[in-house]
Write a protein that holds these residues in place. Structure first.
Motif, short mmCIF file in Angstrom:
data_model
loop_
_atom_site.label_atom_id
_atom_site.label_comp_id
_atom_site.label_asym_id
_atom_site.label_seq_id
_atom_site.Cartn_x
_atom_site.Cartn_y
_atom_site.Cartn_z
N ALA A 1 0.83 -1.21 0.00
CA ALA A 1 0.00 0.00 0.00
C ALA A 1 0.87 1.26 0.00
O ALA A 1 0.66 2.19 -0.80
CB ALA A 1 -0.91 -0.01 1.23
N VAL B 1 10.97 -1.09 -6.96
CA VAL B 1 11.45 -2.48 -6.95
C VAL B 1 10.66 -3.27 -5.92
O VAL B 1 10.39 -2.80 -4.82
CB VAL B 1 12.97 -2.60 -6.64
N ASN C 1 9.17 -9.69 -4.67
CA ASN C 1 8.39 -10.80 -5.22
C ASN C 1 8.36 -10.72 -6.75
O ASN C 1 8.39 -9.62 -7.31
CB ASN C 1 6.97 -10.79 -4.67
C1 FAD Z 1 -3.81 -9.81 10.33
C2 FAD Z 1 -3.78 -8.44 9.79
C3 FAD Z 1 -4.95 -7.82 9.36
C4 FAD Z 1 -4.93 -6.50 8.91
N1 FAD Z 1 -6.09 -5.91 8.53
C5 FAD Z 1 -6.09 -4.60 8.13
C6 FAD Z 1 -7.29 -3.96 7.75
O1 FAD Z 1 -8.35 -4.57 7.73
N2 FAD Z 1 -7.21 -2.65 7.40
C7 FAD Z 1 -6.04 -1.94 7.38
O2 FAD Z 1 -6.02 -0.74 7.06
N3 FAD Z 1 -4.88 -2.56 7.72
C8 FAD Z 1 -4.88 -3.85 8.08
N4 FAD Z 1 -3.70 -4.48 8.40
C9 FAD Z 1 -2.42 -3.75 8.28
C10 FAD Z 1 -1.95 -3.72 6.84
O3 FAD Z 1 -1.96 -5.00 6.27
C11 FAD Z 1 -0.53 -3.16 6.77
O4 FAD Z 1 -0.39 -2.07 7.64
C12 FAD Z 1 -0.21 -2.71 5.34
O5 FAD Z 1 -0.31 -3.79 4.47
C13 FAD Z 1 1.19 -2.11 5.31
O6 FAD Z 1 1.50 -1.77 3.98
P1 FAD Z 1 3.01 -1.53 3.56
O7 FAD Z 1 2.98 -1.17 2.13
O8 FAD Z 1 3.66 -0.63 4.52
O9 FAD Z 1 3.73 -2.93 3.79
P2 FAD Z 1 3.50 -4.33 3.10
O10 FAD Z 1 2.07 -4.53 2.75
O11 FAD Z 1 4.13 -5.34 3.98
O12 FAD Z 1 4.28 -4.24 1.72
C14 FAD Z 1 5.67 -4.31 1.68
C15 FAD Z 1 6.07 -4.75 0.29
O13 FAD Z 1 7.49 -4.72 0.21
C16 FAD Z 1 7.95 -5.91 -0.39
N5 FAD Z 1 9.30 -6.15 0.11
C17 FAD Z 1 9.68 -6.67 1.31
N6 FAD Z 1 11.01 -6.70 1.39
C18 FAD Z 1 11.49 -6.19 0.22
C19 FAD Z 1 12.79 -5.97 -0.27
N7 FAD Z 1 13.87 -6.26 0.44
N8 FAD Z 1 12.91 -5.43 -1.50
C20 FAD Z 1 11.82 -5.12 -2.26
N9 FAD Z 1 10.57 -5.32 -1.83
C21 FAD Z 1 10.40 -5.84 -0.59
C22 FAD Z 1 6.95 -6.96 0.06
O14 FAD Z 1 6.98 -8.10 -0.77
C23 FAD Z 1 5.65 -6.17 -0.04
O15 FAD Z 1 5.11 -6.21 -1.33
C24 FAD Z 1 -3.70 -5.79 8.85
C25 FAD Z 1 -2.52 -6.42 9.25
C26 FAD Z 1 -2.55 -7.72 9.72
C27 FAD Z 1 -1.27 -8.37 10.14
#
Ligand code: FAD
Length: 376
Positions: A14, A33, A36
């Motif tokens: 996100a 980047v 996956n």
């Molecule tokens: C059980 C559960 C239920 C949830 N339900 C909700 C909900 O209903 N509503 C809500 O708002 N939030 C919810 N959340 C929280 C939400 O899922 C996260 O806060 C949100 O997905 C965070 O987004 P992000 O982009 O920061 O991280 P992530 O979604 O973790 O995305 C990180 C991305 O980086 C990639 N990545 C990782 N390492 C590397 C690397 N070294 N190099 C390149 N790419 C990499 C990963 O593959 C991934 O695609 C929930 C969380 C959990 C655990």
């Protein structure tokens, strides 16, 4: 004039995709980047509340999400008894003029695909199956080498690589990820006709059992238990574990439980908390989303906070003409306290359940609603 002309975003979740879209729309050259090999989003469903929907509108994908997701404006509370007695219906209401639904449920991969498609439409360069290995920064930019041997120089690196951010580790940025003692099973399943809205059952064999519609014919169901190591279970054992817990709940659960047959679509996650203390930027590398903060999903606000981080960061970068301390001060002023309210509130809700105490639920929900109800 924007403060940056070319940006590297790490992670297609996100936070990363939203940042990439907003910067690319403003004319910034954005490379994203993702480690996956293709778009992926584990965890079946997600609840997107009005503050997340506000960002989706800004990203230009709200209408698609409203069509593909399911309205989740009301939550019905049921008892964990043989009749699944309805205890209350909580209507979510937003102030006049907000012009958004209070919340929708959505299948995570649908949201993830829509974000990446939108990114492509506005010119983001996606490099799947790739990560950033090394970072060398000076006053004007960051030199990065990638896992495929290539390298590039960027005005800014946005590390949106999730709670276990490899970028954080590579830069030696300390983070304490605290386990909270609860674990959640999540299952994507067909939606029985009897499920009109999201429903929650507090107590019984689990702390919470519930389900949220993700479309007219699908939902995601969840069961929250004491944290356990469930990592070694086979697909069949996962089905068995979920059905055994779900057998304590009735009403629509009876039909949902029978439909759970595929263990590969079942996910188990332990609740965790972390919040980067102090600054989220280290020179010209900034951490956002779960890389900067995470909380249990008791308020369903984690992704909303990630989207908001992206929105605020992009707004500031587009409005400024240089990356400097003033820009980062403004970023932290707009994000730290707001995120802290959500993280602390989410943890408090989990703790009340673990302790078996009622707590001042209306007070806490009121505080969070007041904070998240204001534009980020
Ligand atoms: C059980 C559960 C239920 C949830 N339900 C909700 C909900 O209903 N509503 C809500 O708002 N939030 C919810 N959340 C929280 C939400 O899922 C996260 O806060 C949100 O997905 C965070 O987004 P992000 O982009 O920061 O991280 P992530 O979604 O973790 O995305 C990180 C991305 O980086 C990639 N990545 C990782 N390492 C590397 C690397 N070294 N190099 C390149 N790419 C990499 C990963 O593959 C991934 O695609 C929930 C969380 C959990 C655990």
């Amino acid at each position: 004039m924007t403060a940056v002309r070319n940006v590297l975003v790490i992670g297609a979740g996100a936070a990363g995709t939203a940042t990439a879209i907003l910067l690319a729309e403003a004319g910034v050259a954005v490379t994203l980047v993702e480690i996956n090999p293709s778009v992926s989003a584990l965890g079946s469903g997600i609840t997107l509340q009005a503050n997340a929907l506000r960002v989706l509108r800004r990203l230009g994908i709200l209408d698609d999400c409203l069509v593909e997701g399911a309205d989740s404006a009301r939550v019905r509370l049921r008892a964990p008894d043989a009749d699944a007695t309805v205890l209350a219906v909580i209507p979510e209401k937003l102030p006049e003029g907000v012009n958004l639904p209070p919340a929708i449920g959505m299948y995570r991969p649908t949201l993830a695909n829509r974000l990446v498609e939108r990114g492509r439409e506005v010119g983001v360069t996606f490099r799947f199956g790739t990560t950033a290995d090394t970072f060398e920064q000076d006053a004007d930019g960051v030199d990065v080498t990638f896992s495929d041997g290539s390298h590039g120089r960027y005005d800014l690196v946005v590390a949106a690589d999730g709670v276990r951010s490899a970028t954080r580790a590579r830069l030696g940025v300390p983070a304490t990820i605290e386990p909270l003692g609860m674990g959640i099973w999540r299952v994507f399943a067909p939606r029985p006709a009897s499920v009109e809205t999201g429903e929650l059952y507090y107590g019984g064999a689990c702390y919470i059992a519930g389900y949220t519609p993700t479309s007219t014919d699908t939902l995601y169901a969840f069961l929250v238990e004491d944290a356990q190591d469930r990592s070694g279970l086979t697909a069949a054992e996962k089905v068995d574990a979920v059905r055994t817990l779900a057998a304590h709940y009735h009403g629509p659960w009876d039909e949902i439980r029978e439909s759970i047959v595929d263990g590969d679509g079942i996910h188990y996650t332990q609740f965790e908390k972390h919040l980067l203390d102090g600054r989220w930027n280290h020179g010209r590398v900034v951490f956002i989303g779960d890389a900067a903060h995470t909380c249990p999903p008791t308020l369903a606000q984690g992704a909303a906070m990630a989207f908001e981080d992206a929105l605020v960061l992009a707004e500031l970068l587009v409005a400024a003409d240089r990356v400097d301390d003033e820009l980062w001060d403004r970023f932290h002023e707009r994000r730290l306290d707001r995120v802290r309210v959500v993280v602390d509130g989410s943890v408090q809700l989990a703790q009340w359940q673990l302790d078996g105490v009622r707590g001042d639920l209306p007070g806490l929900m009121g505080l969070v609603a007041a904070v998240t109800g204001r534009p980020a």
